[in-house]
Design an enzyme around this catalytic site. Structure first.
Site, short mmCIF file in Angstrom:
data_model
loop_
_atom_site.label_atom_id
_atom_site.label_comp_id
_atom_site.label_asym_id
_atom_site.label_seq_id
_atom_site.Cartn_x
_atom_site.Cartn_y
_atom_site.Cartn_z
N ASP A 15 0.87 -1.17 0.00
CA ASP A 15 0.00 0.00 0.00
C ASP A 15 0.92 1.23 0.00
O ASP A 15 2.10 1.13 0.35
CB ASP A 15 -0.87 -0.05 1.27
CG ASP A 15 -1.63 1.24 1.49
OD1 ASP A 15 -2.35 1.65 0.57
OD2 ASP A 15 -1.47 1.83 2.58
N LEU A 16 0.40 2.38 -0.38
CA LEU A 16 1.24 3.60 -0.42
C LEU A 16 0.89 4.57 0.71
O LEU A 16 1.65 4.73 1.67
CB LEU A 16 1.09 4.27 -1.79
CG LEU A 16 1.56 3.44 -3.00
CD1 LEU A 16 1.33 4.20 -4.30
CD2 LEU A 16 3.02 3.06 -2.86
N ASP A 17 -0.28 5.24 0.59
CA ASP A 17 -0.64 6.28 1.57
C ASP A 17 -0.74 5.71 2.98
O ASP A 17 -1.42 4.70 3.21
CB ASP A 17 -1.99 6.92 1.19
CG ASP A 17 -1.92 7.66 -0.14
OD1 ASP A 17 -0.88 8.27 -0.43
OD2 ASP A 17 -2.92 7.63 -0.88
N ASP A 184 -1.42 -0.38 5.92
CA ASP A 184 -1.79 0.17 7.23
C ASP A 184 -3.27 0.02 7.53
O ASP A 184 -3.69 0.23 8.67
CB ASP A 184 -1.46 1.68 7.29
CG ASP A 184 -2.39 2.46 6.38
OD1 ASP A 184 -2.26 2.33 5.15
OD2 ASP A 184 -3.29 3.17 6.91
MG LIG Z 1 -2.98 3.20 3.35
#
Ligand SMILES: [Mg+2]
Length: 234
Positions: A15-17, A184
């Site tokens: 995942d990024l953000d 996250d």
């Molecule tokens: Mg995220």
């Protein structure tokens, strides 16, 4: 860590953000850049819509178009066009206004140690980004550690749907038990990847509440750096 690390791992999706960088300050700076652009090129819009009003307008567009839920770019772009139009401007100006937003949206400040952790992981496994957001990894120096990105926007379906995880596995040429997904968001990342049969690592931020059902079966770490340390020590 609440689960053993997977043996026979052949690839990692990330995942990024909020996994590689904190997203809230990025969106704040991007919304400020958008408003500054409007103040300069369409002052009536900037006067009528402050940042909060633009956010509410974006939320209205998202509510009116649930089928665009995977495409934040489109929702933001259309909402800017509506604001411009309501003040008598050409909605096509939204292209340039969105570009100002997007440039600031990609001025990302990774969490400490993340670029180095990505480099270490990428030396051992192929890395693929798997995101519901619209960050552009090609604009980041650490983007070179990734083989590519599977984005909800381009694929048309977002996490936690298993199909986007299956698309990532297709691109990587790996089976579910050979893939570790790192993220996250318990629902989008961990539950989604588990439903697709993949191994999971949950980046647990200090404010995140553990899920009611517990975290058994998932590697729980405080940061990507900690995950890289553990994976590469094994
Ligand atoms: Mg995220």
């Amino acid at each position: 860590m609440s689960a053993p690390l997977p043996a026979g791992l052949r690839a990692i999706t990330l995942d990024l953000d909020d996994t590689l960088w904190p997203i809230a300050p990025v969106i704040e700076q991007a919304e400020a850049a958008l408003h500054a652009w409007l103040a300069r090129h369409a002052p009536a819009v900037a006067e009528r819509f402050d940042t909060e009003a633009l956010r509410l307008l974006r939320d209205d567009v998202a509510r009116d178009h649930p089928d665009w839920a995977h495409d934040f770019t489109r929702i933001r772009h259309v909402s800017i066009g509506i604001a411009l139009q309501r003040c008598g401007h050409d909605p096509l100006m939204a292209d340039a206004a969105f570009a100002a937003f997007f440039e600031a949206r990609n001025m990302l400040q990774p969490y400490p140690g993340v670029p180095e952790a990505l480099a270490r992981l990428a030396a051992r496994w192929p890395l693929l980004a798997l995101t519901n957001g619209n960050a552009d990894l090609s604009r980041q120096p650490f983007g070179r550690h990734f083989r590519g990105t599977v984005s909800a926007r381009e694929f048309g379906i977002g996490k936690p749907d298993v199909r986007i995880f299956q698309e990532a596995m297709r691109r990587l040429g790996v089976a579910p038990h050979e893939l570790l997904h790192v993220g996250d968001d318990w629902l989008l990342d961990v539950q989604g990847a588990r439903a697709a049969g993949c191994h999971t690592a949950w980046i647990r931020h200090p404010h995140a509440q553990p899920p009611a059902q517990g975290t058994a079966g998932t590697c729980v770490v405080g940061s990507l750096v900690e995950l890289a340390d553990r994976l590469l020590a094994g």
